[in-house]
Design a protein around this motif. Sequence first.
Motif, short mmCIF file in Angstrom:
data_model
loop_
_atom_site.label_atom_id
_atom_site.label_comp_id
_atom_site.label_asym_id
_atom_site.label_seq_id
_atom_site.Cartn_x
_atom_site.Cartn_y
_atom_site.Cartn_z
N ILE A 38 0.80 -1.16 0.01
CA ILE A 38 -0.05 -0.03 0.16
C ILE A 38 0.99 1.13 0.02
CG2 ILE A 38 -1.78 1.28 1.07
CD1 ILE A 38 -2.36 -1.84 0.48
N ALA A 39 0.77 1.85 -1.13
CA ALA A 39 1.80 3.01 -1.24
C ALA A 39 1.08 4.42 -1.11
CB ALA A 39 2.75 3.08 -2.35
N GLY A 40 1.56 5.24 -0.22
CA GLY A 40 1.14 6.77 -0.24
C GLY A 40 1.96 7.53 -0.86
N GLU A 41 2.09 8.70 -0.55
CA GLU A 41 3.22 9.72 -1.10
C GLU A 41 4.50 9.43 -0.39
OE1 GLU A 41 2.16 13.99 -1.03
OE2 GLU A 41 0.03 13.40 -1.02
N ASN A 42 5.37 9.68 -1.35
CA ASN A 42 6.78 9.52 -1.08
C ASN A 42 7.09 8.15 -0.57
OD1 ASN A 42 7.46 12.22 -1.61
ND2 ASN A 42 6.57 12.68 0.52
N ALA A 43 6.70 7.01 -0.93
CA ALA A 43 6.70 5.66 -0.61
C ALA A 43 8.47 5.15 -0.77
CB ALA A 43 5.91 4.82 -1.51
N GLY A 44 9.04 5.73 -1.59
CA GLY A 44 10.50 5.55 -1.50
C GLY A 44 10.90 4.00 -1.95
N SER A 45 11.97 3.69 -1.47
CA SER A 45 12.71 2.57 -1.74
C SER A 45 11.98 1.15 -1.64
CB SER A 45 14.06 2.23 -1.12
OG SER A 45 13.76 1.89 0.46
N LYS A 46 11.17 1.15 -0.72
CA LYS A 46 10.13 -0.27 -0.49
C LYS A 46 9.22 0.00 -1.91
CE LYS A 46 11.67 -0.97 3.56
NZ LYS A 46 12.68 -2.17 4.02
N LEU A 47 8.69 0.76 -2.11
CA LEU A 47 7.77 0.97 -3.50
C LEU A 47 8.63 0.44 -4.71
CD1 LEU A 47 5.37 1.25 -5.16
CD2 LEU A 47 5.98 3.78 -5.04
N GLU A 48 10.02 0.53 -4.98
CA GLU A 48 10.74 0.43 -5.94
C GLU A 48 11.23 -1.07 -5.73
OE1 GLU A 48 14.40 2.74 -6.00
OE2 GLU A 48 13.11 4.73 -5.96
#
Length: 75
Positions: A38-48
Amino acid sequence: FFLSCTLDVLSRSEATDVIERLGGKCASSVINNTFAVIAGENAGSKLEKARALGITVLSQSDLQSLLEQNAADSV
């Protein structure tokens, strides 16, 4: 599930509680068998990392819809 960054609709602990009440689990890291991030704003490296592993990425509104659908199904 993995909750990435700040959520607008629910606090992280509230989201975790709801997911777990409906039978899901929340993890502290993204791994191969993570169901979705679950990605919000500025999710960062975990999203990548999730994208690199081919894990489903959901928005906060996707999470809310999924939770509402599961709540309705359990009534």
